[in-house]
Design a protein around this motif. Structure first.
Motif, PDB file in Angstrom:
ATOM      1  N   ILE A  69       0.821  -1.215   0.000  1.00  0.00           N
ATOM      2  CA  ILE A  69       0.000   0.000   0.000  1.00  0.00           C
ATOM      3  C   ILE A  69       0.850   1.259   0.000  1.00  0.00           C
ATOM      4  N   GLY A  70       1.805   1.323   0.906  1.00  0.00           N
ATOM      5  CA  GLY A  70       2.566   2.546   1.042  1.00  0.00           C
ATOM      6  C   GLY A  70       3.444   2.850  -0.138  1.00  0.00           C
ATOM      7  N   ALA A  71       3.932   1.801  -0.840  1.00  0.00           N
ATOM      8  CA  ALA A  71       4.855   2.057  -1.934  1.00  0.00           C
ATOM      9  C   ALA A  71       4.154   2.457  -3.219  1.00  0.00           C
ATOM     10  N   VAL A  72       2.857   2.154  -3.354  1.00  0.00           N
ATOM     11  CA  VAL A  72       2.168   2.406  -4.608  1.00  0.00           C
ATOM     12  C   VAL A  72       2.125   3.881  -4.990  1.00  0.00           C
ATOM     13  N   PRO A  73       1.782   4.813  -4.089  1.00  0.00           N
ATOM     14  CA  PRO A  73       1.652   6.208  -4.508  1.00  0.00           C
ATOM     15  C   PRO A  73       2.933   6.828  -5.038  1.00  0.00           C
ATOM     16  N   VAL A  74       4.115   6.316  -4.697  1.00  0.00           N
ATOM     17  CA  VAL A  74       5.342   6.935  -5.179  1.00  0.00           C
ATOM     18  C   VAL A  74       5.745   6.370  -6.532  1.00  0.00           C
ATOM     19  N   TYR A  75       5.027   5.347  -7.041  1.00  0.00           N
ATOM     20  CA  TYR A  75       5.268   4.795  -8.357  1.00  0.00           C
ATOM     21  C   TYR A  75       6.733   4.415  -8.535  1.00  0.00           C
ATOM     22  N   ALA A  76       7.242   3.614  -7.622  1.00  0.00           N
ATOM     23  CA  ALA A  76       8.625   3.178  -7.695  1.00  0.00           C
ATOM     24  C   ALA A  76       8.834   2.208  -8.843  1.00  0.00           C
ATOM     25  N   ALA A  77       7.812   1.455  -9.217  1.00  0.00           N
ATOM     26  CA  ALA A  77       7.941   0.458 -10.279  1.00  0.00           C
ATOM     27  C   ALA A  77       7.504   1.048 -11.614  1.00  0.00           C
ATOM     28  N   ASN A  78       7.852   0.322 -12.679  1.00  0.00           N
ATOM     29  CA  ASN A  78       7.400   0.736 -13.996  1.00  0.00           C
ATOM     30  C   ASN A  78       5.883   0.680 -14.087  1.00  0.00           C
ATOM     31  N   ILE A  79       5.326   1.496 -14.963  1.00  0.00           N
ATOM     32  CA  ILE A  79       3.893   1.537 -15.209  1.00  0.00           C
ATOM     33  C   ILE A  79       3.641   1.018 -16.615  1.00  0.00           C
ATOM     34  N   SER A  80       2.605   0.218 -16.776  1.00  0.00           N
ATOM     35  CA  SER A  80       2.306  -0.376 -18.080  1.00  0.00           C
ATOM     36  C   SER A  80       0.936   0.059 -18.573  1.00  0.00           C
ATOM     37  N   PHE A  81       0.880   0.423 -19.852  1.00  0.00           N
ATOM     38  CA  PHE A  81      -0.377   0.724 -20.535  1.00  0.00           C
ATOM     39  C   PHE A  81      -0.567  -0.312 -21.642  1.00  0.00           C
ATOM     40  N   THR A  82      -1.770  -0.805 -21.794  1.00  0.00           N
ATOM     41  CA  THR A  82      -2.103  -1.635 -22.946  1.00  0.00           C
ATOM     42  C   THR A  82      -2.948  -0.800 -23.904  1.00  0.00           C
ATOM     43  N   PHE A  83      -2.934  -1.171 -25.176  1.00  0.00           N
ATOM     44  CA  PHE A  83      -3.679  -0.397 -26.172  1.00  0.00           C
ATOM     45  C   PHE A  83      -4.221  -1.322 -27.244  1.00  0.00           C
ATOM     46  N   SER A  84      -5.228  -0.831 -27.941  1.00  0.00           N
ATOM     47  CA  SER A  84      -5.796  -1.558 -29.069  1.00  0.00           C
ATOM     48  C   SER A  84      -6.294  -0.546 -30.088  1.00  0.00           C
ATOM     49  N   GLY A  85      -6.516  -1.015 -31.301  1.00  0.00           N
ATOM     50  CA  GLY A  85      -6.969  -0.121 -32.359  1.00  0.00           C
ATOM     51  C   GLY A  85      -7.205  -0.899 -33.636  1.00  0.00           C
ATOM     52  N   THR A  86      -7.329  -0.173 -34.733  1.00  0.00           N
ATOM     53  CA  THR A  86      -7.551  -0.788 -36.033  1.00  0.00           C
ATOM     54  C   THR A  86      -6.708  -0.078 -37.091  1.00  0.00           C
ATOM     55  N   VAL A  87      -6.477  -0.770 -38.193  1.00  0.00           N
ATOM     56  CA  VAL A  87      -5.763  -0.200 -39.343  1.00  0.00           C
ATOM     57  C   VAL A  87      -6.748   0.561 -40.207  1.00  0.00           C
ATOM     58  N   SER A  88      -6.362   1.775 -40.591  1.00  0.00           N
ATOM     59  CA  SER A  88      -7.192   2.541 -41.524  1.00  0.00           C
ATOM     60  C   SER A  88      -6.480   2.771 -42.854  1.00  0.00           C
TER      61      SER A  88
END
Length: 230
Positions: free
Chosen positions: A26-45
């Motif tokens: 809990i305490g370590a989460v707000p300082v974002y000591a670890a890497n953050i991951s985003f996933t994404f999706s989309g389509t080809v136009s």
């Protein structure tokens, strides 16, 4: 020392370990000591240049309407190389890894030798969130190698960001009037591109897995106390 005293000592140790686990979870989460991951999706136009193949599914060239998916991780503690400009954040080599799949074609990124930059613009002309990665790894398509992957979100109204810091949660696509991704290949004018349909954090199941490990540690501690007291 009698068995009762030993039981009390082990119980205190278990409580101390539990407290450490809670602090980490809990305490370590707000300082974002670890890497953050985003996933994404989309389509080809659109598909341009030598990577176009009518009806292509990716590995044999790209046709239109193929799906896009992928994920990237970045270090939120990366320093802004423009600290004197509060409207433009420029974060080189923040990206730690990325995988992108278009149809049945996959390209990956990892530094070194690949390089990256993340940009967050928040000024009177609007907001921009841009991710650029150079030095991809993947099989050639029609003899052309993957080179660059980009995500660019633009909002002329300037209401998407409050500052120029790296976002710790994904920007909402609905806040941007324009969003586009591009997978660029070697040579000139060889690319496949389209729009994103989602940009979200790493699935919550991963966080639940971590919480499950902590719970197992707690159960193991209680079992140790029981055995010591018996």
């Amino acid at each position: 020392m009698n068995m009762g005293m030993k039981g009390i000592g082990v119980r205190r140790l278990a409580l101390a370990l539990s407290g450490i686990c809670v602090f980490i979870a809990i305490g370590a989460v707000p300082v974002y000591a670890a890497n953050i991951s985003f996933t994404f999706s989309g389509t080809v136009s659109d598909v341009h240049g030598g990577v176009f193949t009518s009806g292509g599914t990716g590995t044999n060239g790209f046709g239109s309407a193929l799906p896009l998916s992928g994920a990237f991780s970045f270090n939120p503690a990366t320093s802004d190389v423009l600290p004197g400009d509060p409207t433009w954040g420029l974060y080189p080599n923040a990206i730690q890894n990325m995988t992108v799949q278009v149809g049945n074609y996959t390209a990956t990124f990892a530094p070194p030798p690949g390089s990256s930059v993340m940009q967050v613009v928040n000024n009177g002309l609007g907001n921009t969130f841009k991710v650029t990665l150079n030095g991809l790894t993947g099989n050639p398509v029609n003899g052309l190698s993957p080179a660059i992957f980009e995500i660019e979100l633009i909002n002329p109204s300037g209401s998407a960001f409050a500052n120029d810091h790296l976002p710790t949660t994904p920007p909402s696509l609905s806040s941007f009037s324009s969003n586009q991704w591009r997978l660029v290949f070697s040579g000139v004018g060889n690319r496949v591109q389209g729009a994103l349909t989602s940009l979200v954090p790493l699935p919550a199941a991963v966080w639940l897995f971590g919480a499950g490990l902590i719970a197992l540690i707690g159960l193991g501690s209680r079992g140790l106390v029981t055995r010591k007291e018996s």
